[in-house]
Write a protein that holds these residues in place. Sequence first.
Motif, short mmCIF file in Angstrom:
data_model
loop_
_atom_site.label_atom_id
_atom_site.label_comp_id
_atom_site.label_asym_id
_atom_site.label_seq_id
_atom_site.Cartn_x
_atom_site.Cartn_y
_atom_site.Cartn_z
N ALA A 101 0.81 -1.22 0.00
CA ALA A 101 0.00 0.00 0.00
C ALA A 101 0.85 1.27 0.00
CB ALA A 101 -0.93 -0.01 1.22
N ARG A 102 2.16 1.09 -0.13
CA ARG A 102 3.04 2.26 -0.06
C ARG A 102 2.93 3.10 -1.32
NH1 ARG A 102 9.06 1.36 1.64
NH2 ARG A 102 8.86 3.63 1.41
N ARG A 103 3.18 4.37 -1.11
CA ARG A 103 3.20 5.35 -2.21
C ARG A 103 4.65 5.79 -2.38
NH1 ARG A 103 3.30 10.83 -1.66
NH2 ARG A 103 2.54 12.10 -3.41
N TYR A 104 5.18 5.57 -3.60
CA TYR A 104 6.57 5.91 -3.87
C TYR A 104 6.64 7.18 -4.73
CZ TYR A 104 7.44 1.08 -2.46
OH TYR A 104 7.49 -0.12 -1.76
N PRO A 105 7.36 8.21 -4.27
CA PRO A 105 7.57 9.39 -5.11
C PRO A 105 8.55 9.05 -6.24
CG PRO A 105 8.81 9.61 -3.08
CD PRO A 105 7.98 8.37 -2.94
N VAL A 106 8.18 9.43 -7.46
CA VAL A 106 9.02 9.12 -8.62
C VAL A 106 9.06 10.31 -9.55
CG1 VAL A 106 8.61 6.62 -8.53
CG2 VAL A 106 7.03 8.09 -9.81
N ARG A 107 10.04 10.23 -10.49
CA ARG A 107 10.14 11.18 -11.59
C ARG A 107 9.91 10.39 -12.88
NH1 ARG A 107 10.41 16.58 -11.54
NH2 ARG A 107 12.28 16.73 -12.85
N VAL A 108 9.13 10.97 -13.78
CA VAL A 108 8.74 10.27 -15.01
C VAL A 108 9.20 11.09 -16.20
CG1 VAL A 108 6.81 9.33 -16.33
CG2 VAL A 108 6.73 9.29 -13.83
N ALA A 155 14.64 1.85 -10.88
CA ALA A 155 14.29 2.49 -12.15
C ALA A 155 13.69 1.44 -13.09
CB ALA A 155 15.54 3.11 -12.77
N GLN A 156 12.71 1.85 -13.84
CA GLN A 156 12.04 0.93 -14.76
C GLN A 156 11.51 1.69 -15.96
OE1 GLN A 156 8.07 -0.45 -13.32
NE2 GLN A 156 8.60 0.66 -11.42
#
Length: 349
Positions: free
Chosen positions: A12-19, A35-36
């Motif tokens: 249920a975690r929310r991960y901050p990312v850059r897209v 990274a994906q």
Amino acid sequence: MWNASLFDGQSARRYPVRVALADDALAVEGPETPAQQVALADLVRTANAASLSRRGSPGWRLVFADGVPAPVAERLAPPARYGKLVDRWGLPRAAAAFAAVSAALAAAVMTAPVWLGPMVPQAVENRIGTALVPDFAGSVCHTPAGDAALHKLMAQIDRPGGGPPIRVQVVKLAQVNAAALPGGRIVVLSGLLEQAKGPDELAGVLAHEAGHVRERHVMQGLLRQFGLSILLSGASGTAPASLGQLTALRFSRKLEDRADRYALARLQEARISPAGVAGFFDRAANHAPDEGNWLRYVSDHPDAGARQALFRRAVRKGAAYLPALSPDEWRALSEICADDTEAKFFSLW
């Protein structure tokens, strides 16, 4: 690059990312997640304008802080609103197509007796007849002379080479009626023999019912009255019916007319005058429906007046007509139930 939040579907975690947009994929990276790269073809726009889901990854969500960026949105398929086919065609066209298909299906069901009835194999109809037609048991009338007269009459009015012989039975029941039954059968109720004035009248009535049998009208009547279920329940022997239901089969005006014209042709070929059956229909047309035994015949065979006129017009002036039976043969047939003291009255229902 754009700021977003990633839900990997594993927790249920929310991960901050850059897209970032990279050719035909989105590059996703963040301090707390590997990274994906996610192919654009695997991304699906959701009802939430700010998020994307990933095919084959339940629970996976990529949520943008300011909504899906325009450069990304332009490369994705529009969000599903009604379903794949509807979304592809558009709602108005899909609704029109659905209405057309519904109308076609409704028309097919409504007209099923007309086009499906003649397509039912005779062997299937025979099995349905065995399942549906009640066992008349001790109510069928027999005498040697009466049986011989009935056989002679049918031999004259049934078409040679038309198929297996039609099985005709006289049932002891004081109603004025005769009916074609499934499986190549005709039942004559003894009340009709009592009301007929001569063999020519009976010949016309039997020729009409033989027309229903030979023209495969009986299955159409069964489908009209019992519906498509008759094909399954009847063929499997699980749909018994009463004689009252079977003698009340409804045929269209077109099929009744075809049976009448079959009867006319057979009477003319046998040199039996149509005047006899015309007189029978004339009495039926002028008989009050609440007057005793005529009720069933009048209700099951409408337009008796018009049919009387049809047979009356077919009488040829100066034609050398022959009696359908001799006086002795007619007496034996018309009194077959009175002479068969072992026959018992049958219960219609």
